[in-house]
Design a protein around this motif. Sequence first.
Motif, short mmCIF file in Angstrom:
data_model
loop_
_atom_site.label_atom_id
_atom_site.label_comp_id
_atom_site.label_asym_id
_atom_site.label_seq_id
_atom_site.Cartn_x
_atom_site.Cartn_y
_atom_site.Cartn_z
N ALA A 162 96.67 14.30 35.73
CA ALA A 162 95.49 14.00 36.55
C ALA A 162 95.88 13.29 37.83
O ALA A 162 95.21 13.44 38.86
N ASP A 163 96.96 12.50 37.79
CA ASP A 163 97.44 11.81 38.99
C ASP A 163 97.73 12.79 40.12
O ASP A 163 97.40 12.53 41.29
N LEU A 164 98.40 13.88 39.78
CA LEU A 164 98.76 14.86 40.80
C LEU A 164 97.51 15.46 41.44
O LEU A 164 97.45 15.66 42.65
N VAL A 165 96.51 15.73 40.61
CA VAL A 165 95.25 16.27 41.12
C VAL A 165 94.56 15.24 42.00
O VAL A 165 94.04 15.56 43.08
N MET A 166 94.58 13.97 41.55
CA MET A 166 93.90 12.91 42.30
C MET A 166 94.54 12.70 43.66
O MET A 166 93.86 12.41 44.65
N GLY A 167 95.85 12.86 43.75
CA GLY A 167 96.52 12.72 45.05
C GLY A 167 96.01 13.74 46.04
O GLY A 167 95.76 13.42 47.21
N PHE A 188 89.53 8.06 29.04
CA PHE A 188 88.56 7.65 30.05
C PHE A 188 89.08 6.46 30.86
O PHE A 188 89.02 6.44 32.10
N ALA A 189 89.62 5.46 30.16
CA ALA A 189 90.15 4.28 30.85
C ALA A 189 91.33 4.64 31.75
O ALA A 189 91.44 4.16 32.88
N ASN A 190 92.21 5.49 31.25
CA ASN A 190 93.36 5.90 32.06
C ASN A 190 92.95 6.71 33.28
O ASN A 190 93.56 6.59 34.36
N LEU A 191 91.93 7.54 33.14
CA LEU A 191 91.43 8.29 34.30
C LEU A 191 90.86 7.35 35.36
O LEU A 191 90.99 7.59 36.56
N LEU A 192 90.22 6.27 34.90
CA LEU A 192 89.73 5.27 35.86
C LEU A 192 90.89 4.58 36.57
O LEU A 192 90.82 4.31 37.77
N VAL A 193 91.95 4.29 35.83
CA VAL A 193 93.15 3.71 36.46
C VAL A 193 93.65 4.64 37.56
O VAL A 193 93.98 4.21 38.67
N THR A 194 93.69 5.95 37.26
CA THR A 194 94.13 6.93 38.25
C THR A 194 93.22 6.96 39.46
O THR A 194 93.68 6.97 40.61
N ALA A 195 91.92 6.99 39.22
CA ALA A 195 90.94 7.07 40.31
C ALA A 195 90.96 5.84 41.20
O ALA A 195 90.51 5.88 42.35
N ILE A 196 91.48 4.73 40.68
CA ILE A 196 91.63 3.51 41.48
C ILE A 196 93.02 3.46 42.10
O ILE A 196 93.18 3.23 43.31
N ALA A 197 94.05 3.66 41.27
CA ALA A 197 95.43 3.40 41.70
C ALA A 197 95.90 4.31 42.83
O ALA A 197 96.59 3.85 43.75
N ILE A 198 95.53 5.59 42.78
CA ILE A 198 96.03 6.52 43.81
C ILE A 198 95.47 6.18 45.19
O ILE A 198 96.22 5.99 46.13
N LYS A 209 105.27 16.43 57.74
CA LYS A 209 104.05 16.39 56.94
C LYS A 209 103.84 14.98 56.40
O LYS A 209 104.75 14.40 55.81
N ARG A 210 102.62 14.48 56.59
CA ARG A 210 102.29 13.13 56.12
C ARG A 210 101.48 13.24 54.84
O ARG A 210 100.28 13.54 54.87
N LEU A 211 102.10 12.97 53.70
CA LEU A 211 101.48 13.19 52.39
C LEU A 211 101.22 11.85 51.71
O LEU A 211 101.94 11.45 50.78
N VAL A 212 100.19 11.14 52.16
CA VAL A 212 99.92 9.80 51.63
C VAL A 212 99.43 9.87 50.19
O VAL A 212 99.98 9.24 49.28
N GLY A 213 98.37 10.63 49.97
CA GLY A 213 97.80 10.73 48.63
C GLY A 213 98.77 11.31 47.62
O GLY A 213 98.96 10.78 46.53
N MET A 214 99.43 12.40 48.00
CA MET A 214 100.35 13.06 47.08
C MET A 214 101.57 12.18 46.79
O MET A 214 102.07 12.16 45.65
N ALA A 215 102.06 11.47 47.78
CA ALA A 215 103.22 10.59 47.54
C ALA A 215 102.88 9.51 46.53
O ALA A 215 103.67 9.21 45.63
N ASN A 216 101.69 8.94 46.66
CA ASN A 216 101.28 7.88 45.73
C ASN A 216 100.92 8.45 44.36
O ASN A 216 101.21 7.84 43.33
#
Length: 476
Positions: free
Chosen positions: A86-91, A144-154, A384-391
């Motif tokens: 999910a992290d990769l998608v969130m980036g 669910f909790a881990n997805l919230l971590v992703t939605a915040i952390a990225i 290429k500036r990949l801020v979201g994907m890098a994080n």
Amino acid sequence: MKAEKEVLNPKMPSLKKKKELGLDSQGIQKTMKLRHYLGDGAGQIALNSLNGLIGMLTYFYTDKVGIAAATVGTIMLLTKILDAIADLVMGKVVDVTKSKYGKARPWMLWTAIPTLLAIILLFTVPSHASVATKNIYAFATVIFANLLVTAIAIPYGGLMAMRTKSSEERGKIGITRAIFGYIIGMVIAIILIPITNLLGGGQIAWIEVAVVLGVLSSISLYLTFLSSKEDNKEVSLNEKEDNVPFLESIGLLFKNKYWVMMLFVQLFANMLITLTGSTGIYYTKYILGNENLVGIMGAVGLVPVVLGFVAVGPMIKKFGLAKTTRIGLILGIIATVIRCFMPYNFVAALVLGGIATFATIPMMAVGGVLVNNTVEYGEWKFGKRLVGMANSASSFGVKVGTGLAAAMVGWILAFGKYDGSLASQPHSAITSILVLTIYLPLALLVITYVLLQKYDLDEKYPQIIKELEERRANKN
């Protein structure tokens, strides 16, 4: 854009003119004031509350609601792997987000209430339900909790790169975030067990504490949203250039040698942090014989934490980001090696464990900075500036590392025939606890140090920024 050769021109002058906040020591424009640092750091409260409580779930599940240790380990690993994907998608989602607030900032607002719900749901396992129901509920709520971590952390990680290009300011952001994060992390480590025991020690006590932490986390995210801003002018300038297909983005990241280093550094460092944060209760309860000692060790452990945060700023100024981190890791390795010869000694656990704690502070403070600095290197190298994907892709390594560590806790305990219902554990379980609290952390410290040996981006970073500014000036 054609890839650039890795040759820097040290004579190129800075293109920035001094503005209100002035330039940093590398000649890069500053953008941050004290209120910005404090507001940004508040977001770490939510992240570390979620991560800290997830780290304590193995103990909660095994000793409070009766889920088998091996099952808990498997749940932790599977949920982290799903979350890492999910992290990769969130980036990519962050990179394509369009909002009047920017790309990363609005996620601090959108995740505030869901974070409150996720924290509470973690501890509302139906205790009298069947084993299957408990397992399914635990699996669903941890996801669910881990997805919230992703939605915040990225977006939170990307906000650093969007907020300022100054490595000096990014270092201060990292330190501020680490301070906020460590405070809430230590609160959980020090008082969670004593407070829940004071409230009765049962599941209801854990839920009550979760409500308080959930409300605090929700408020902290809103404060981060209010105090943050993004350079929308720069975002719009690069928007067309940065709209890179998902698979191409992944390919570019793996061509970025510094990002690859940090991918594995984050993986092993977060395995270490997860083990340290989630196994202390087992050590104090079964090795030292009193679970409430975890609070004393945590309180004494605040001394090296404070010293670490006091020292890390001057150390970064003198040695740079990566070298400061390596120095800390060396101290941790030495202290943990000595501790291997006296694993049952309480004083050794306090003193040498404190030194090991001190050793992790630089990594906590600048890990995100080292990752975000690879964004500029990638832009300079490949256009290429990949801020979201890098994080997000770096967070993939964090999640896999955290998941592996959480799983290993359950698996190694199960291998040692640990049984949470027993007042005393067999010798095999005691050995497994020592592996988790001393021997495995030592191996992770060594591996992380070796990986950081080749990270020399600190020396190249100022000139990379100057050359990127020249390219943008030429476009105009």
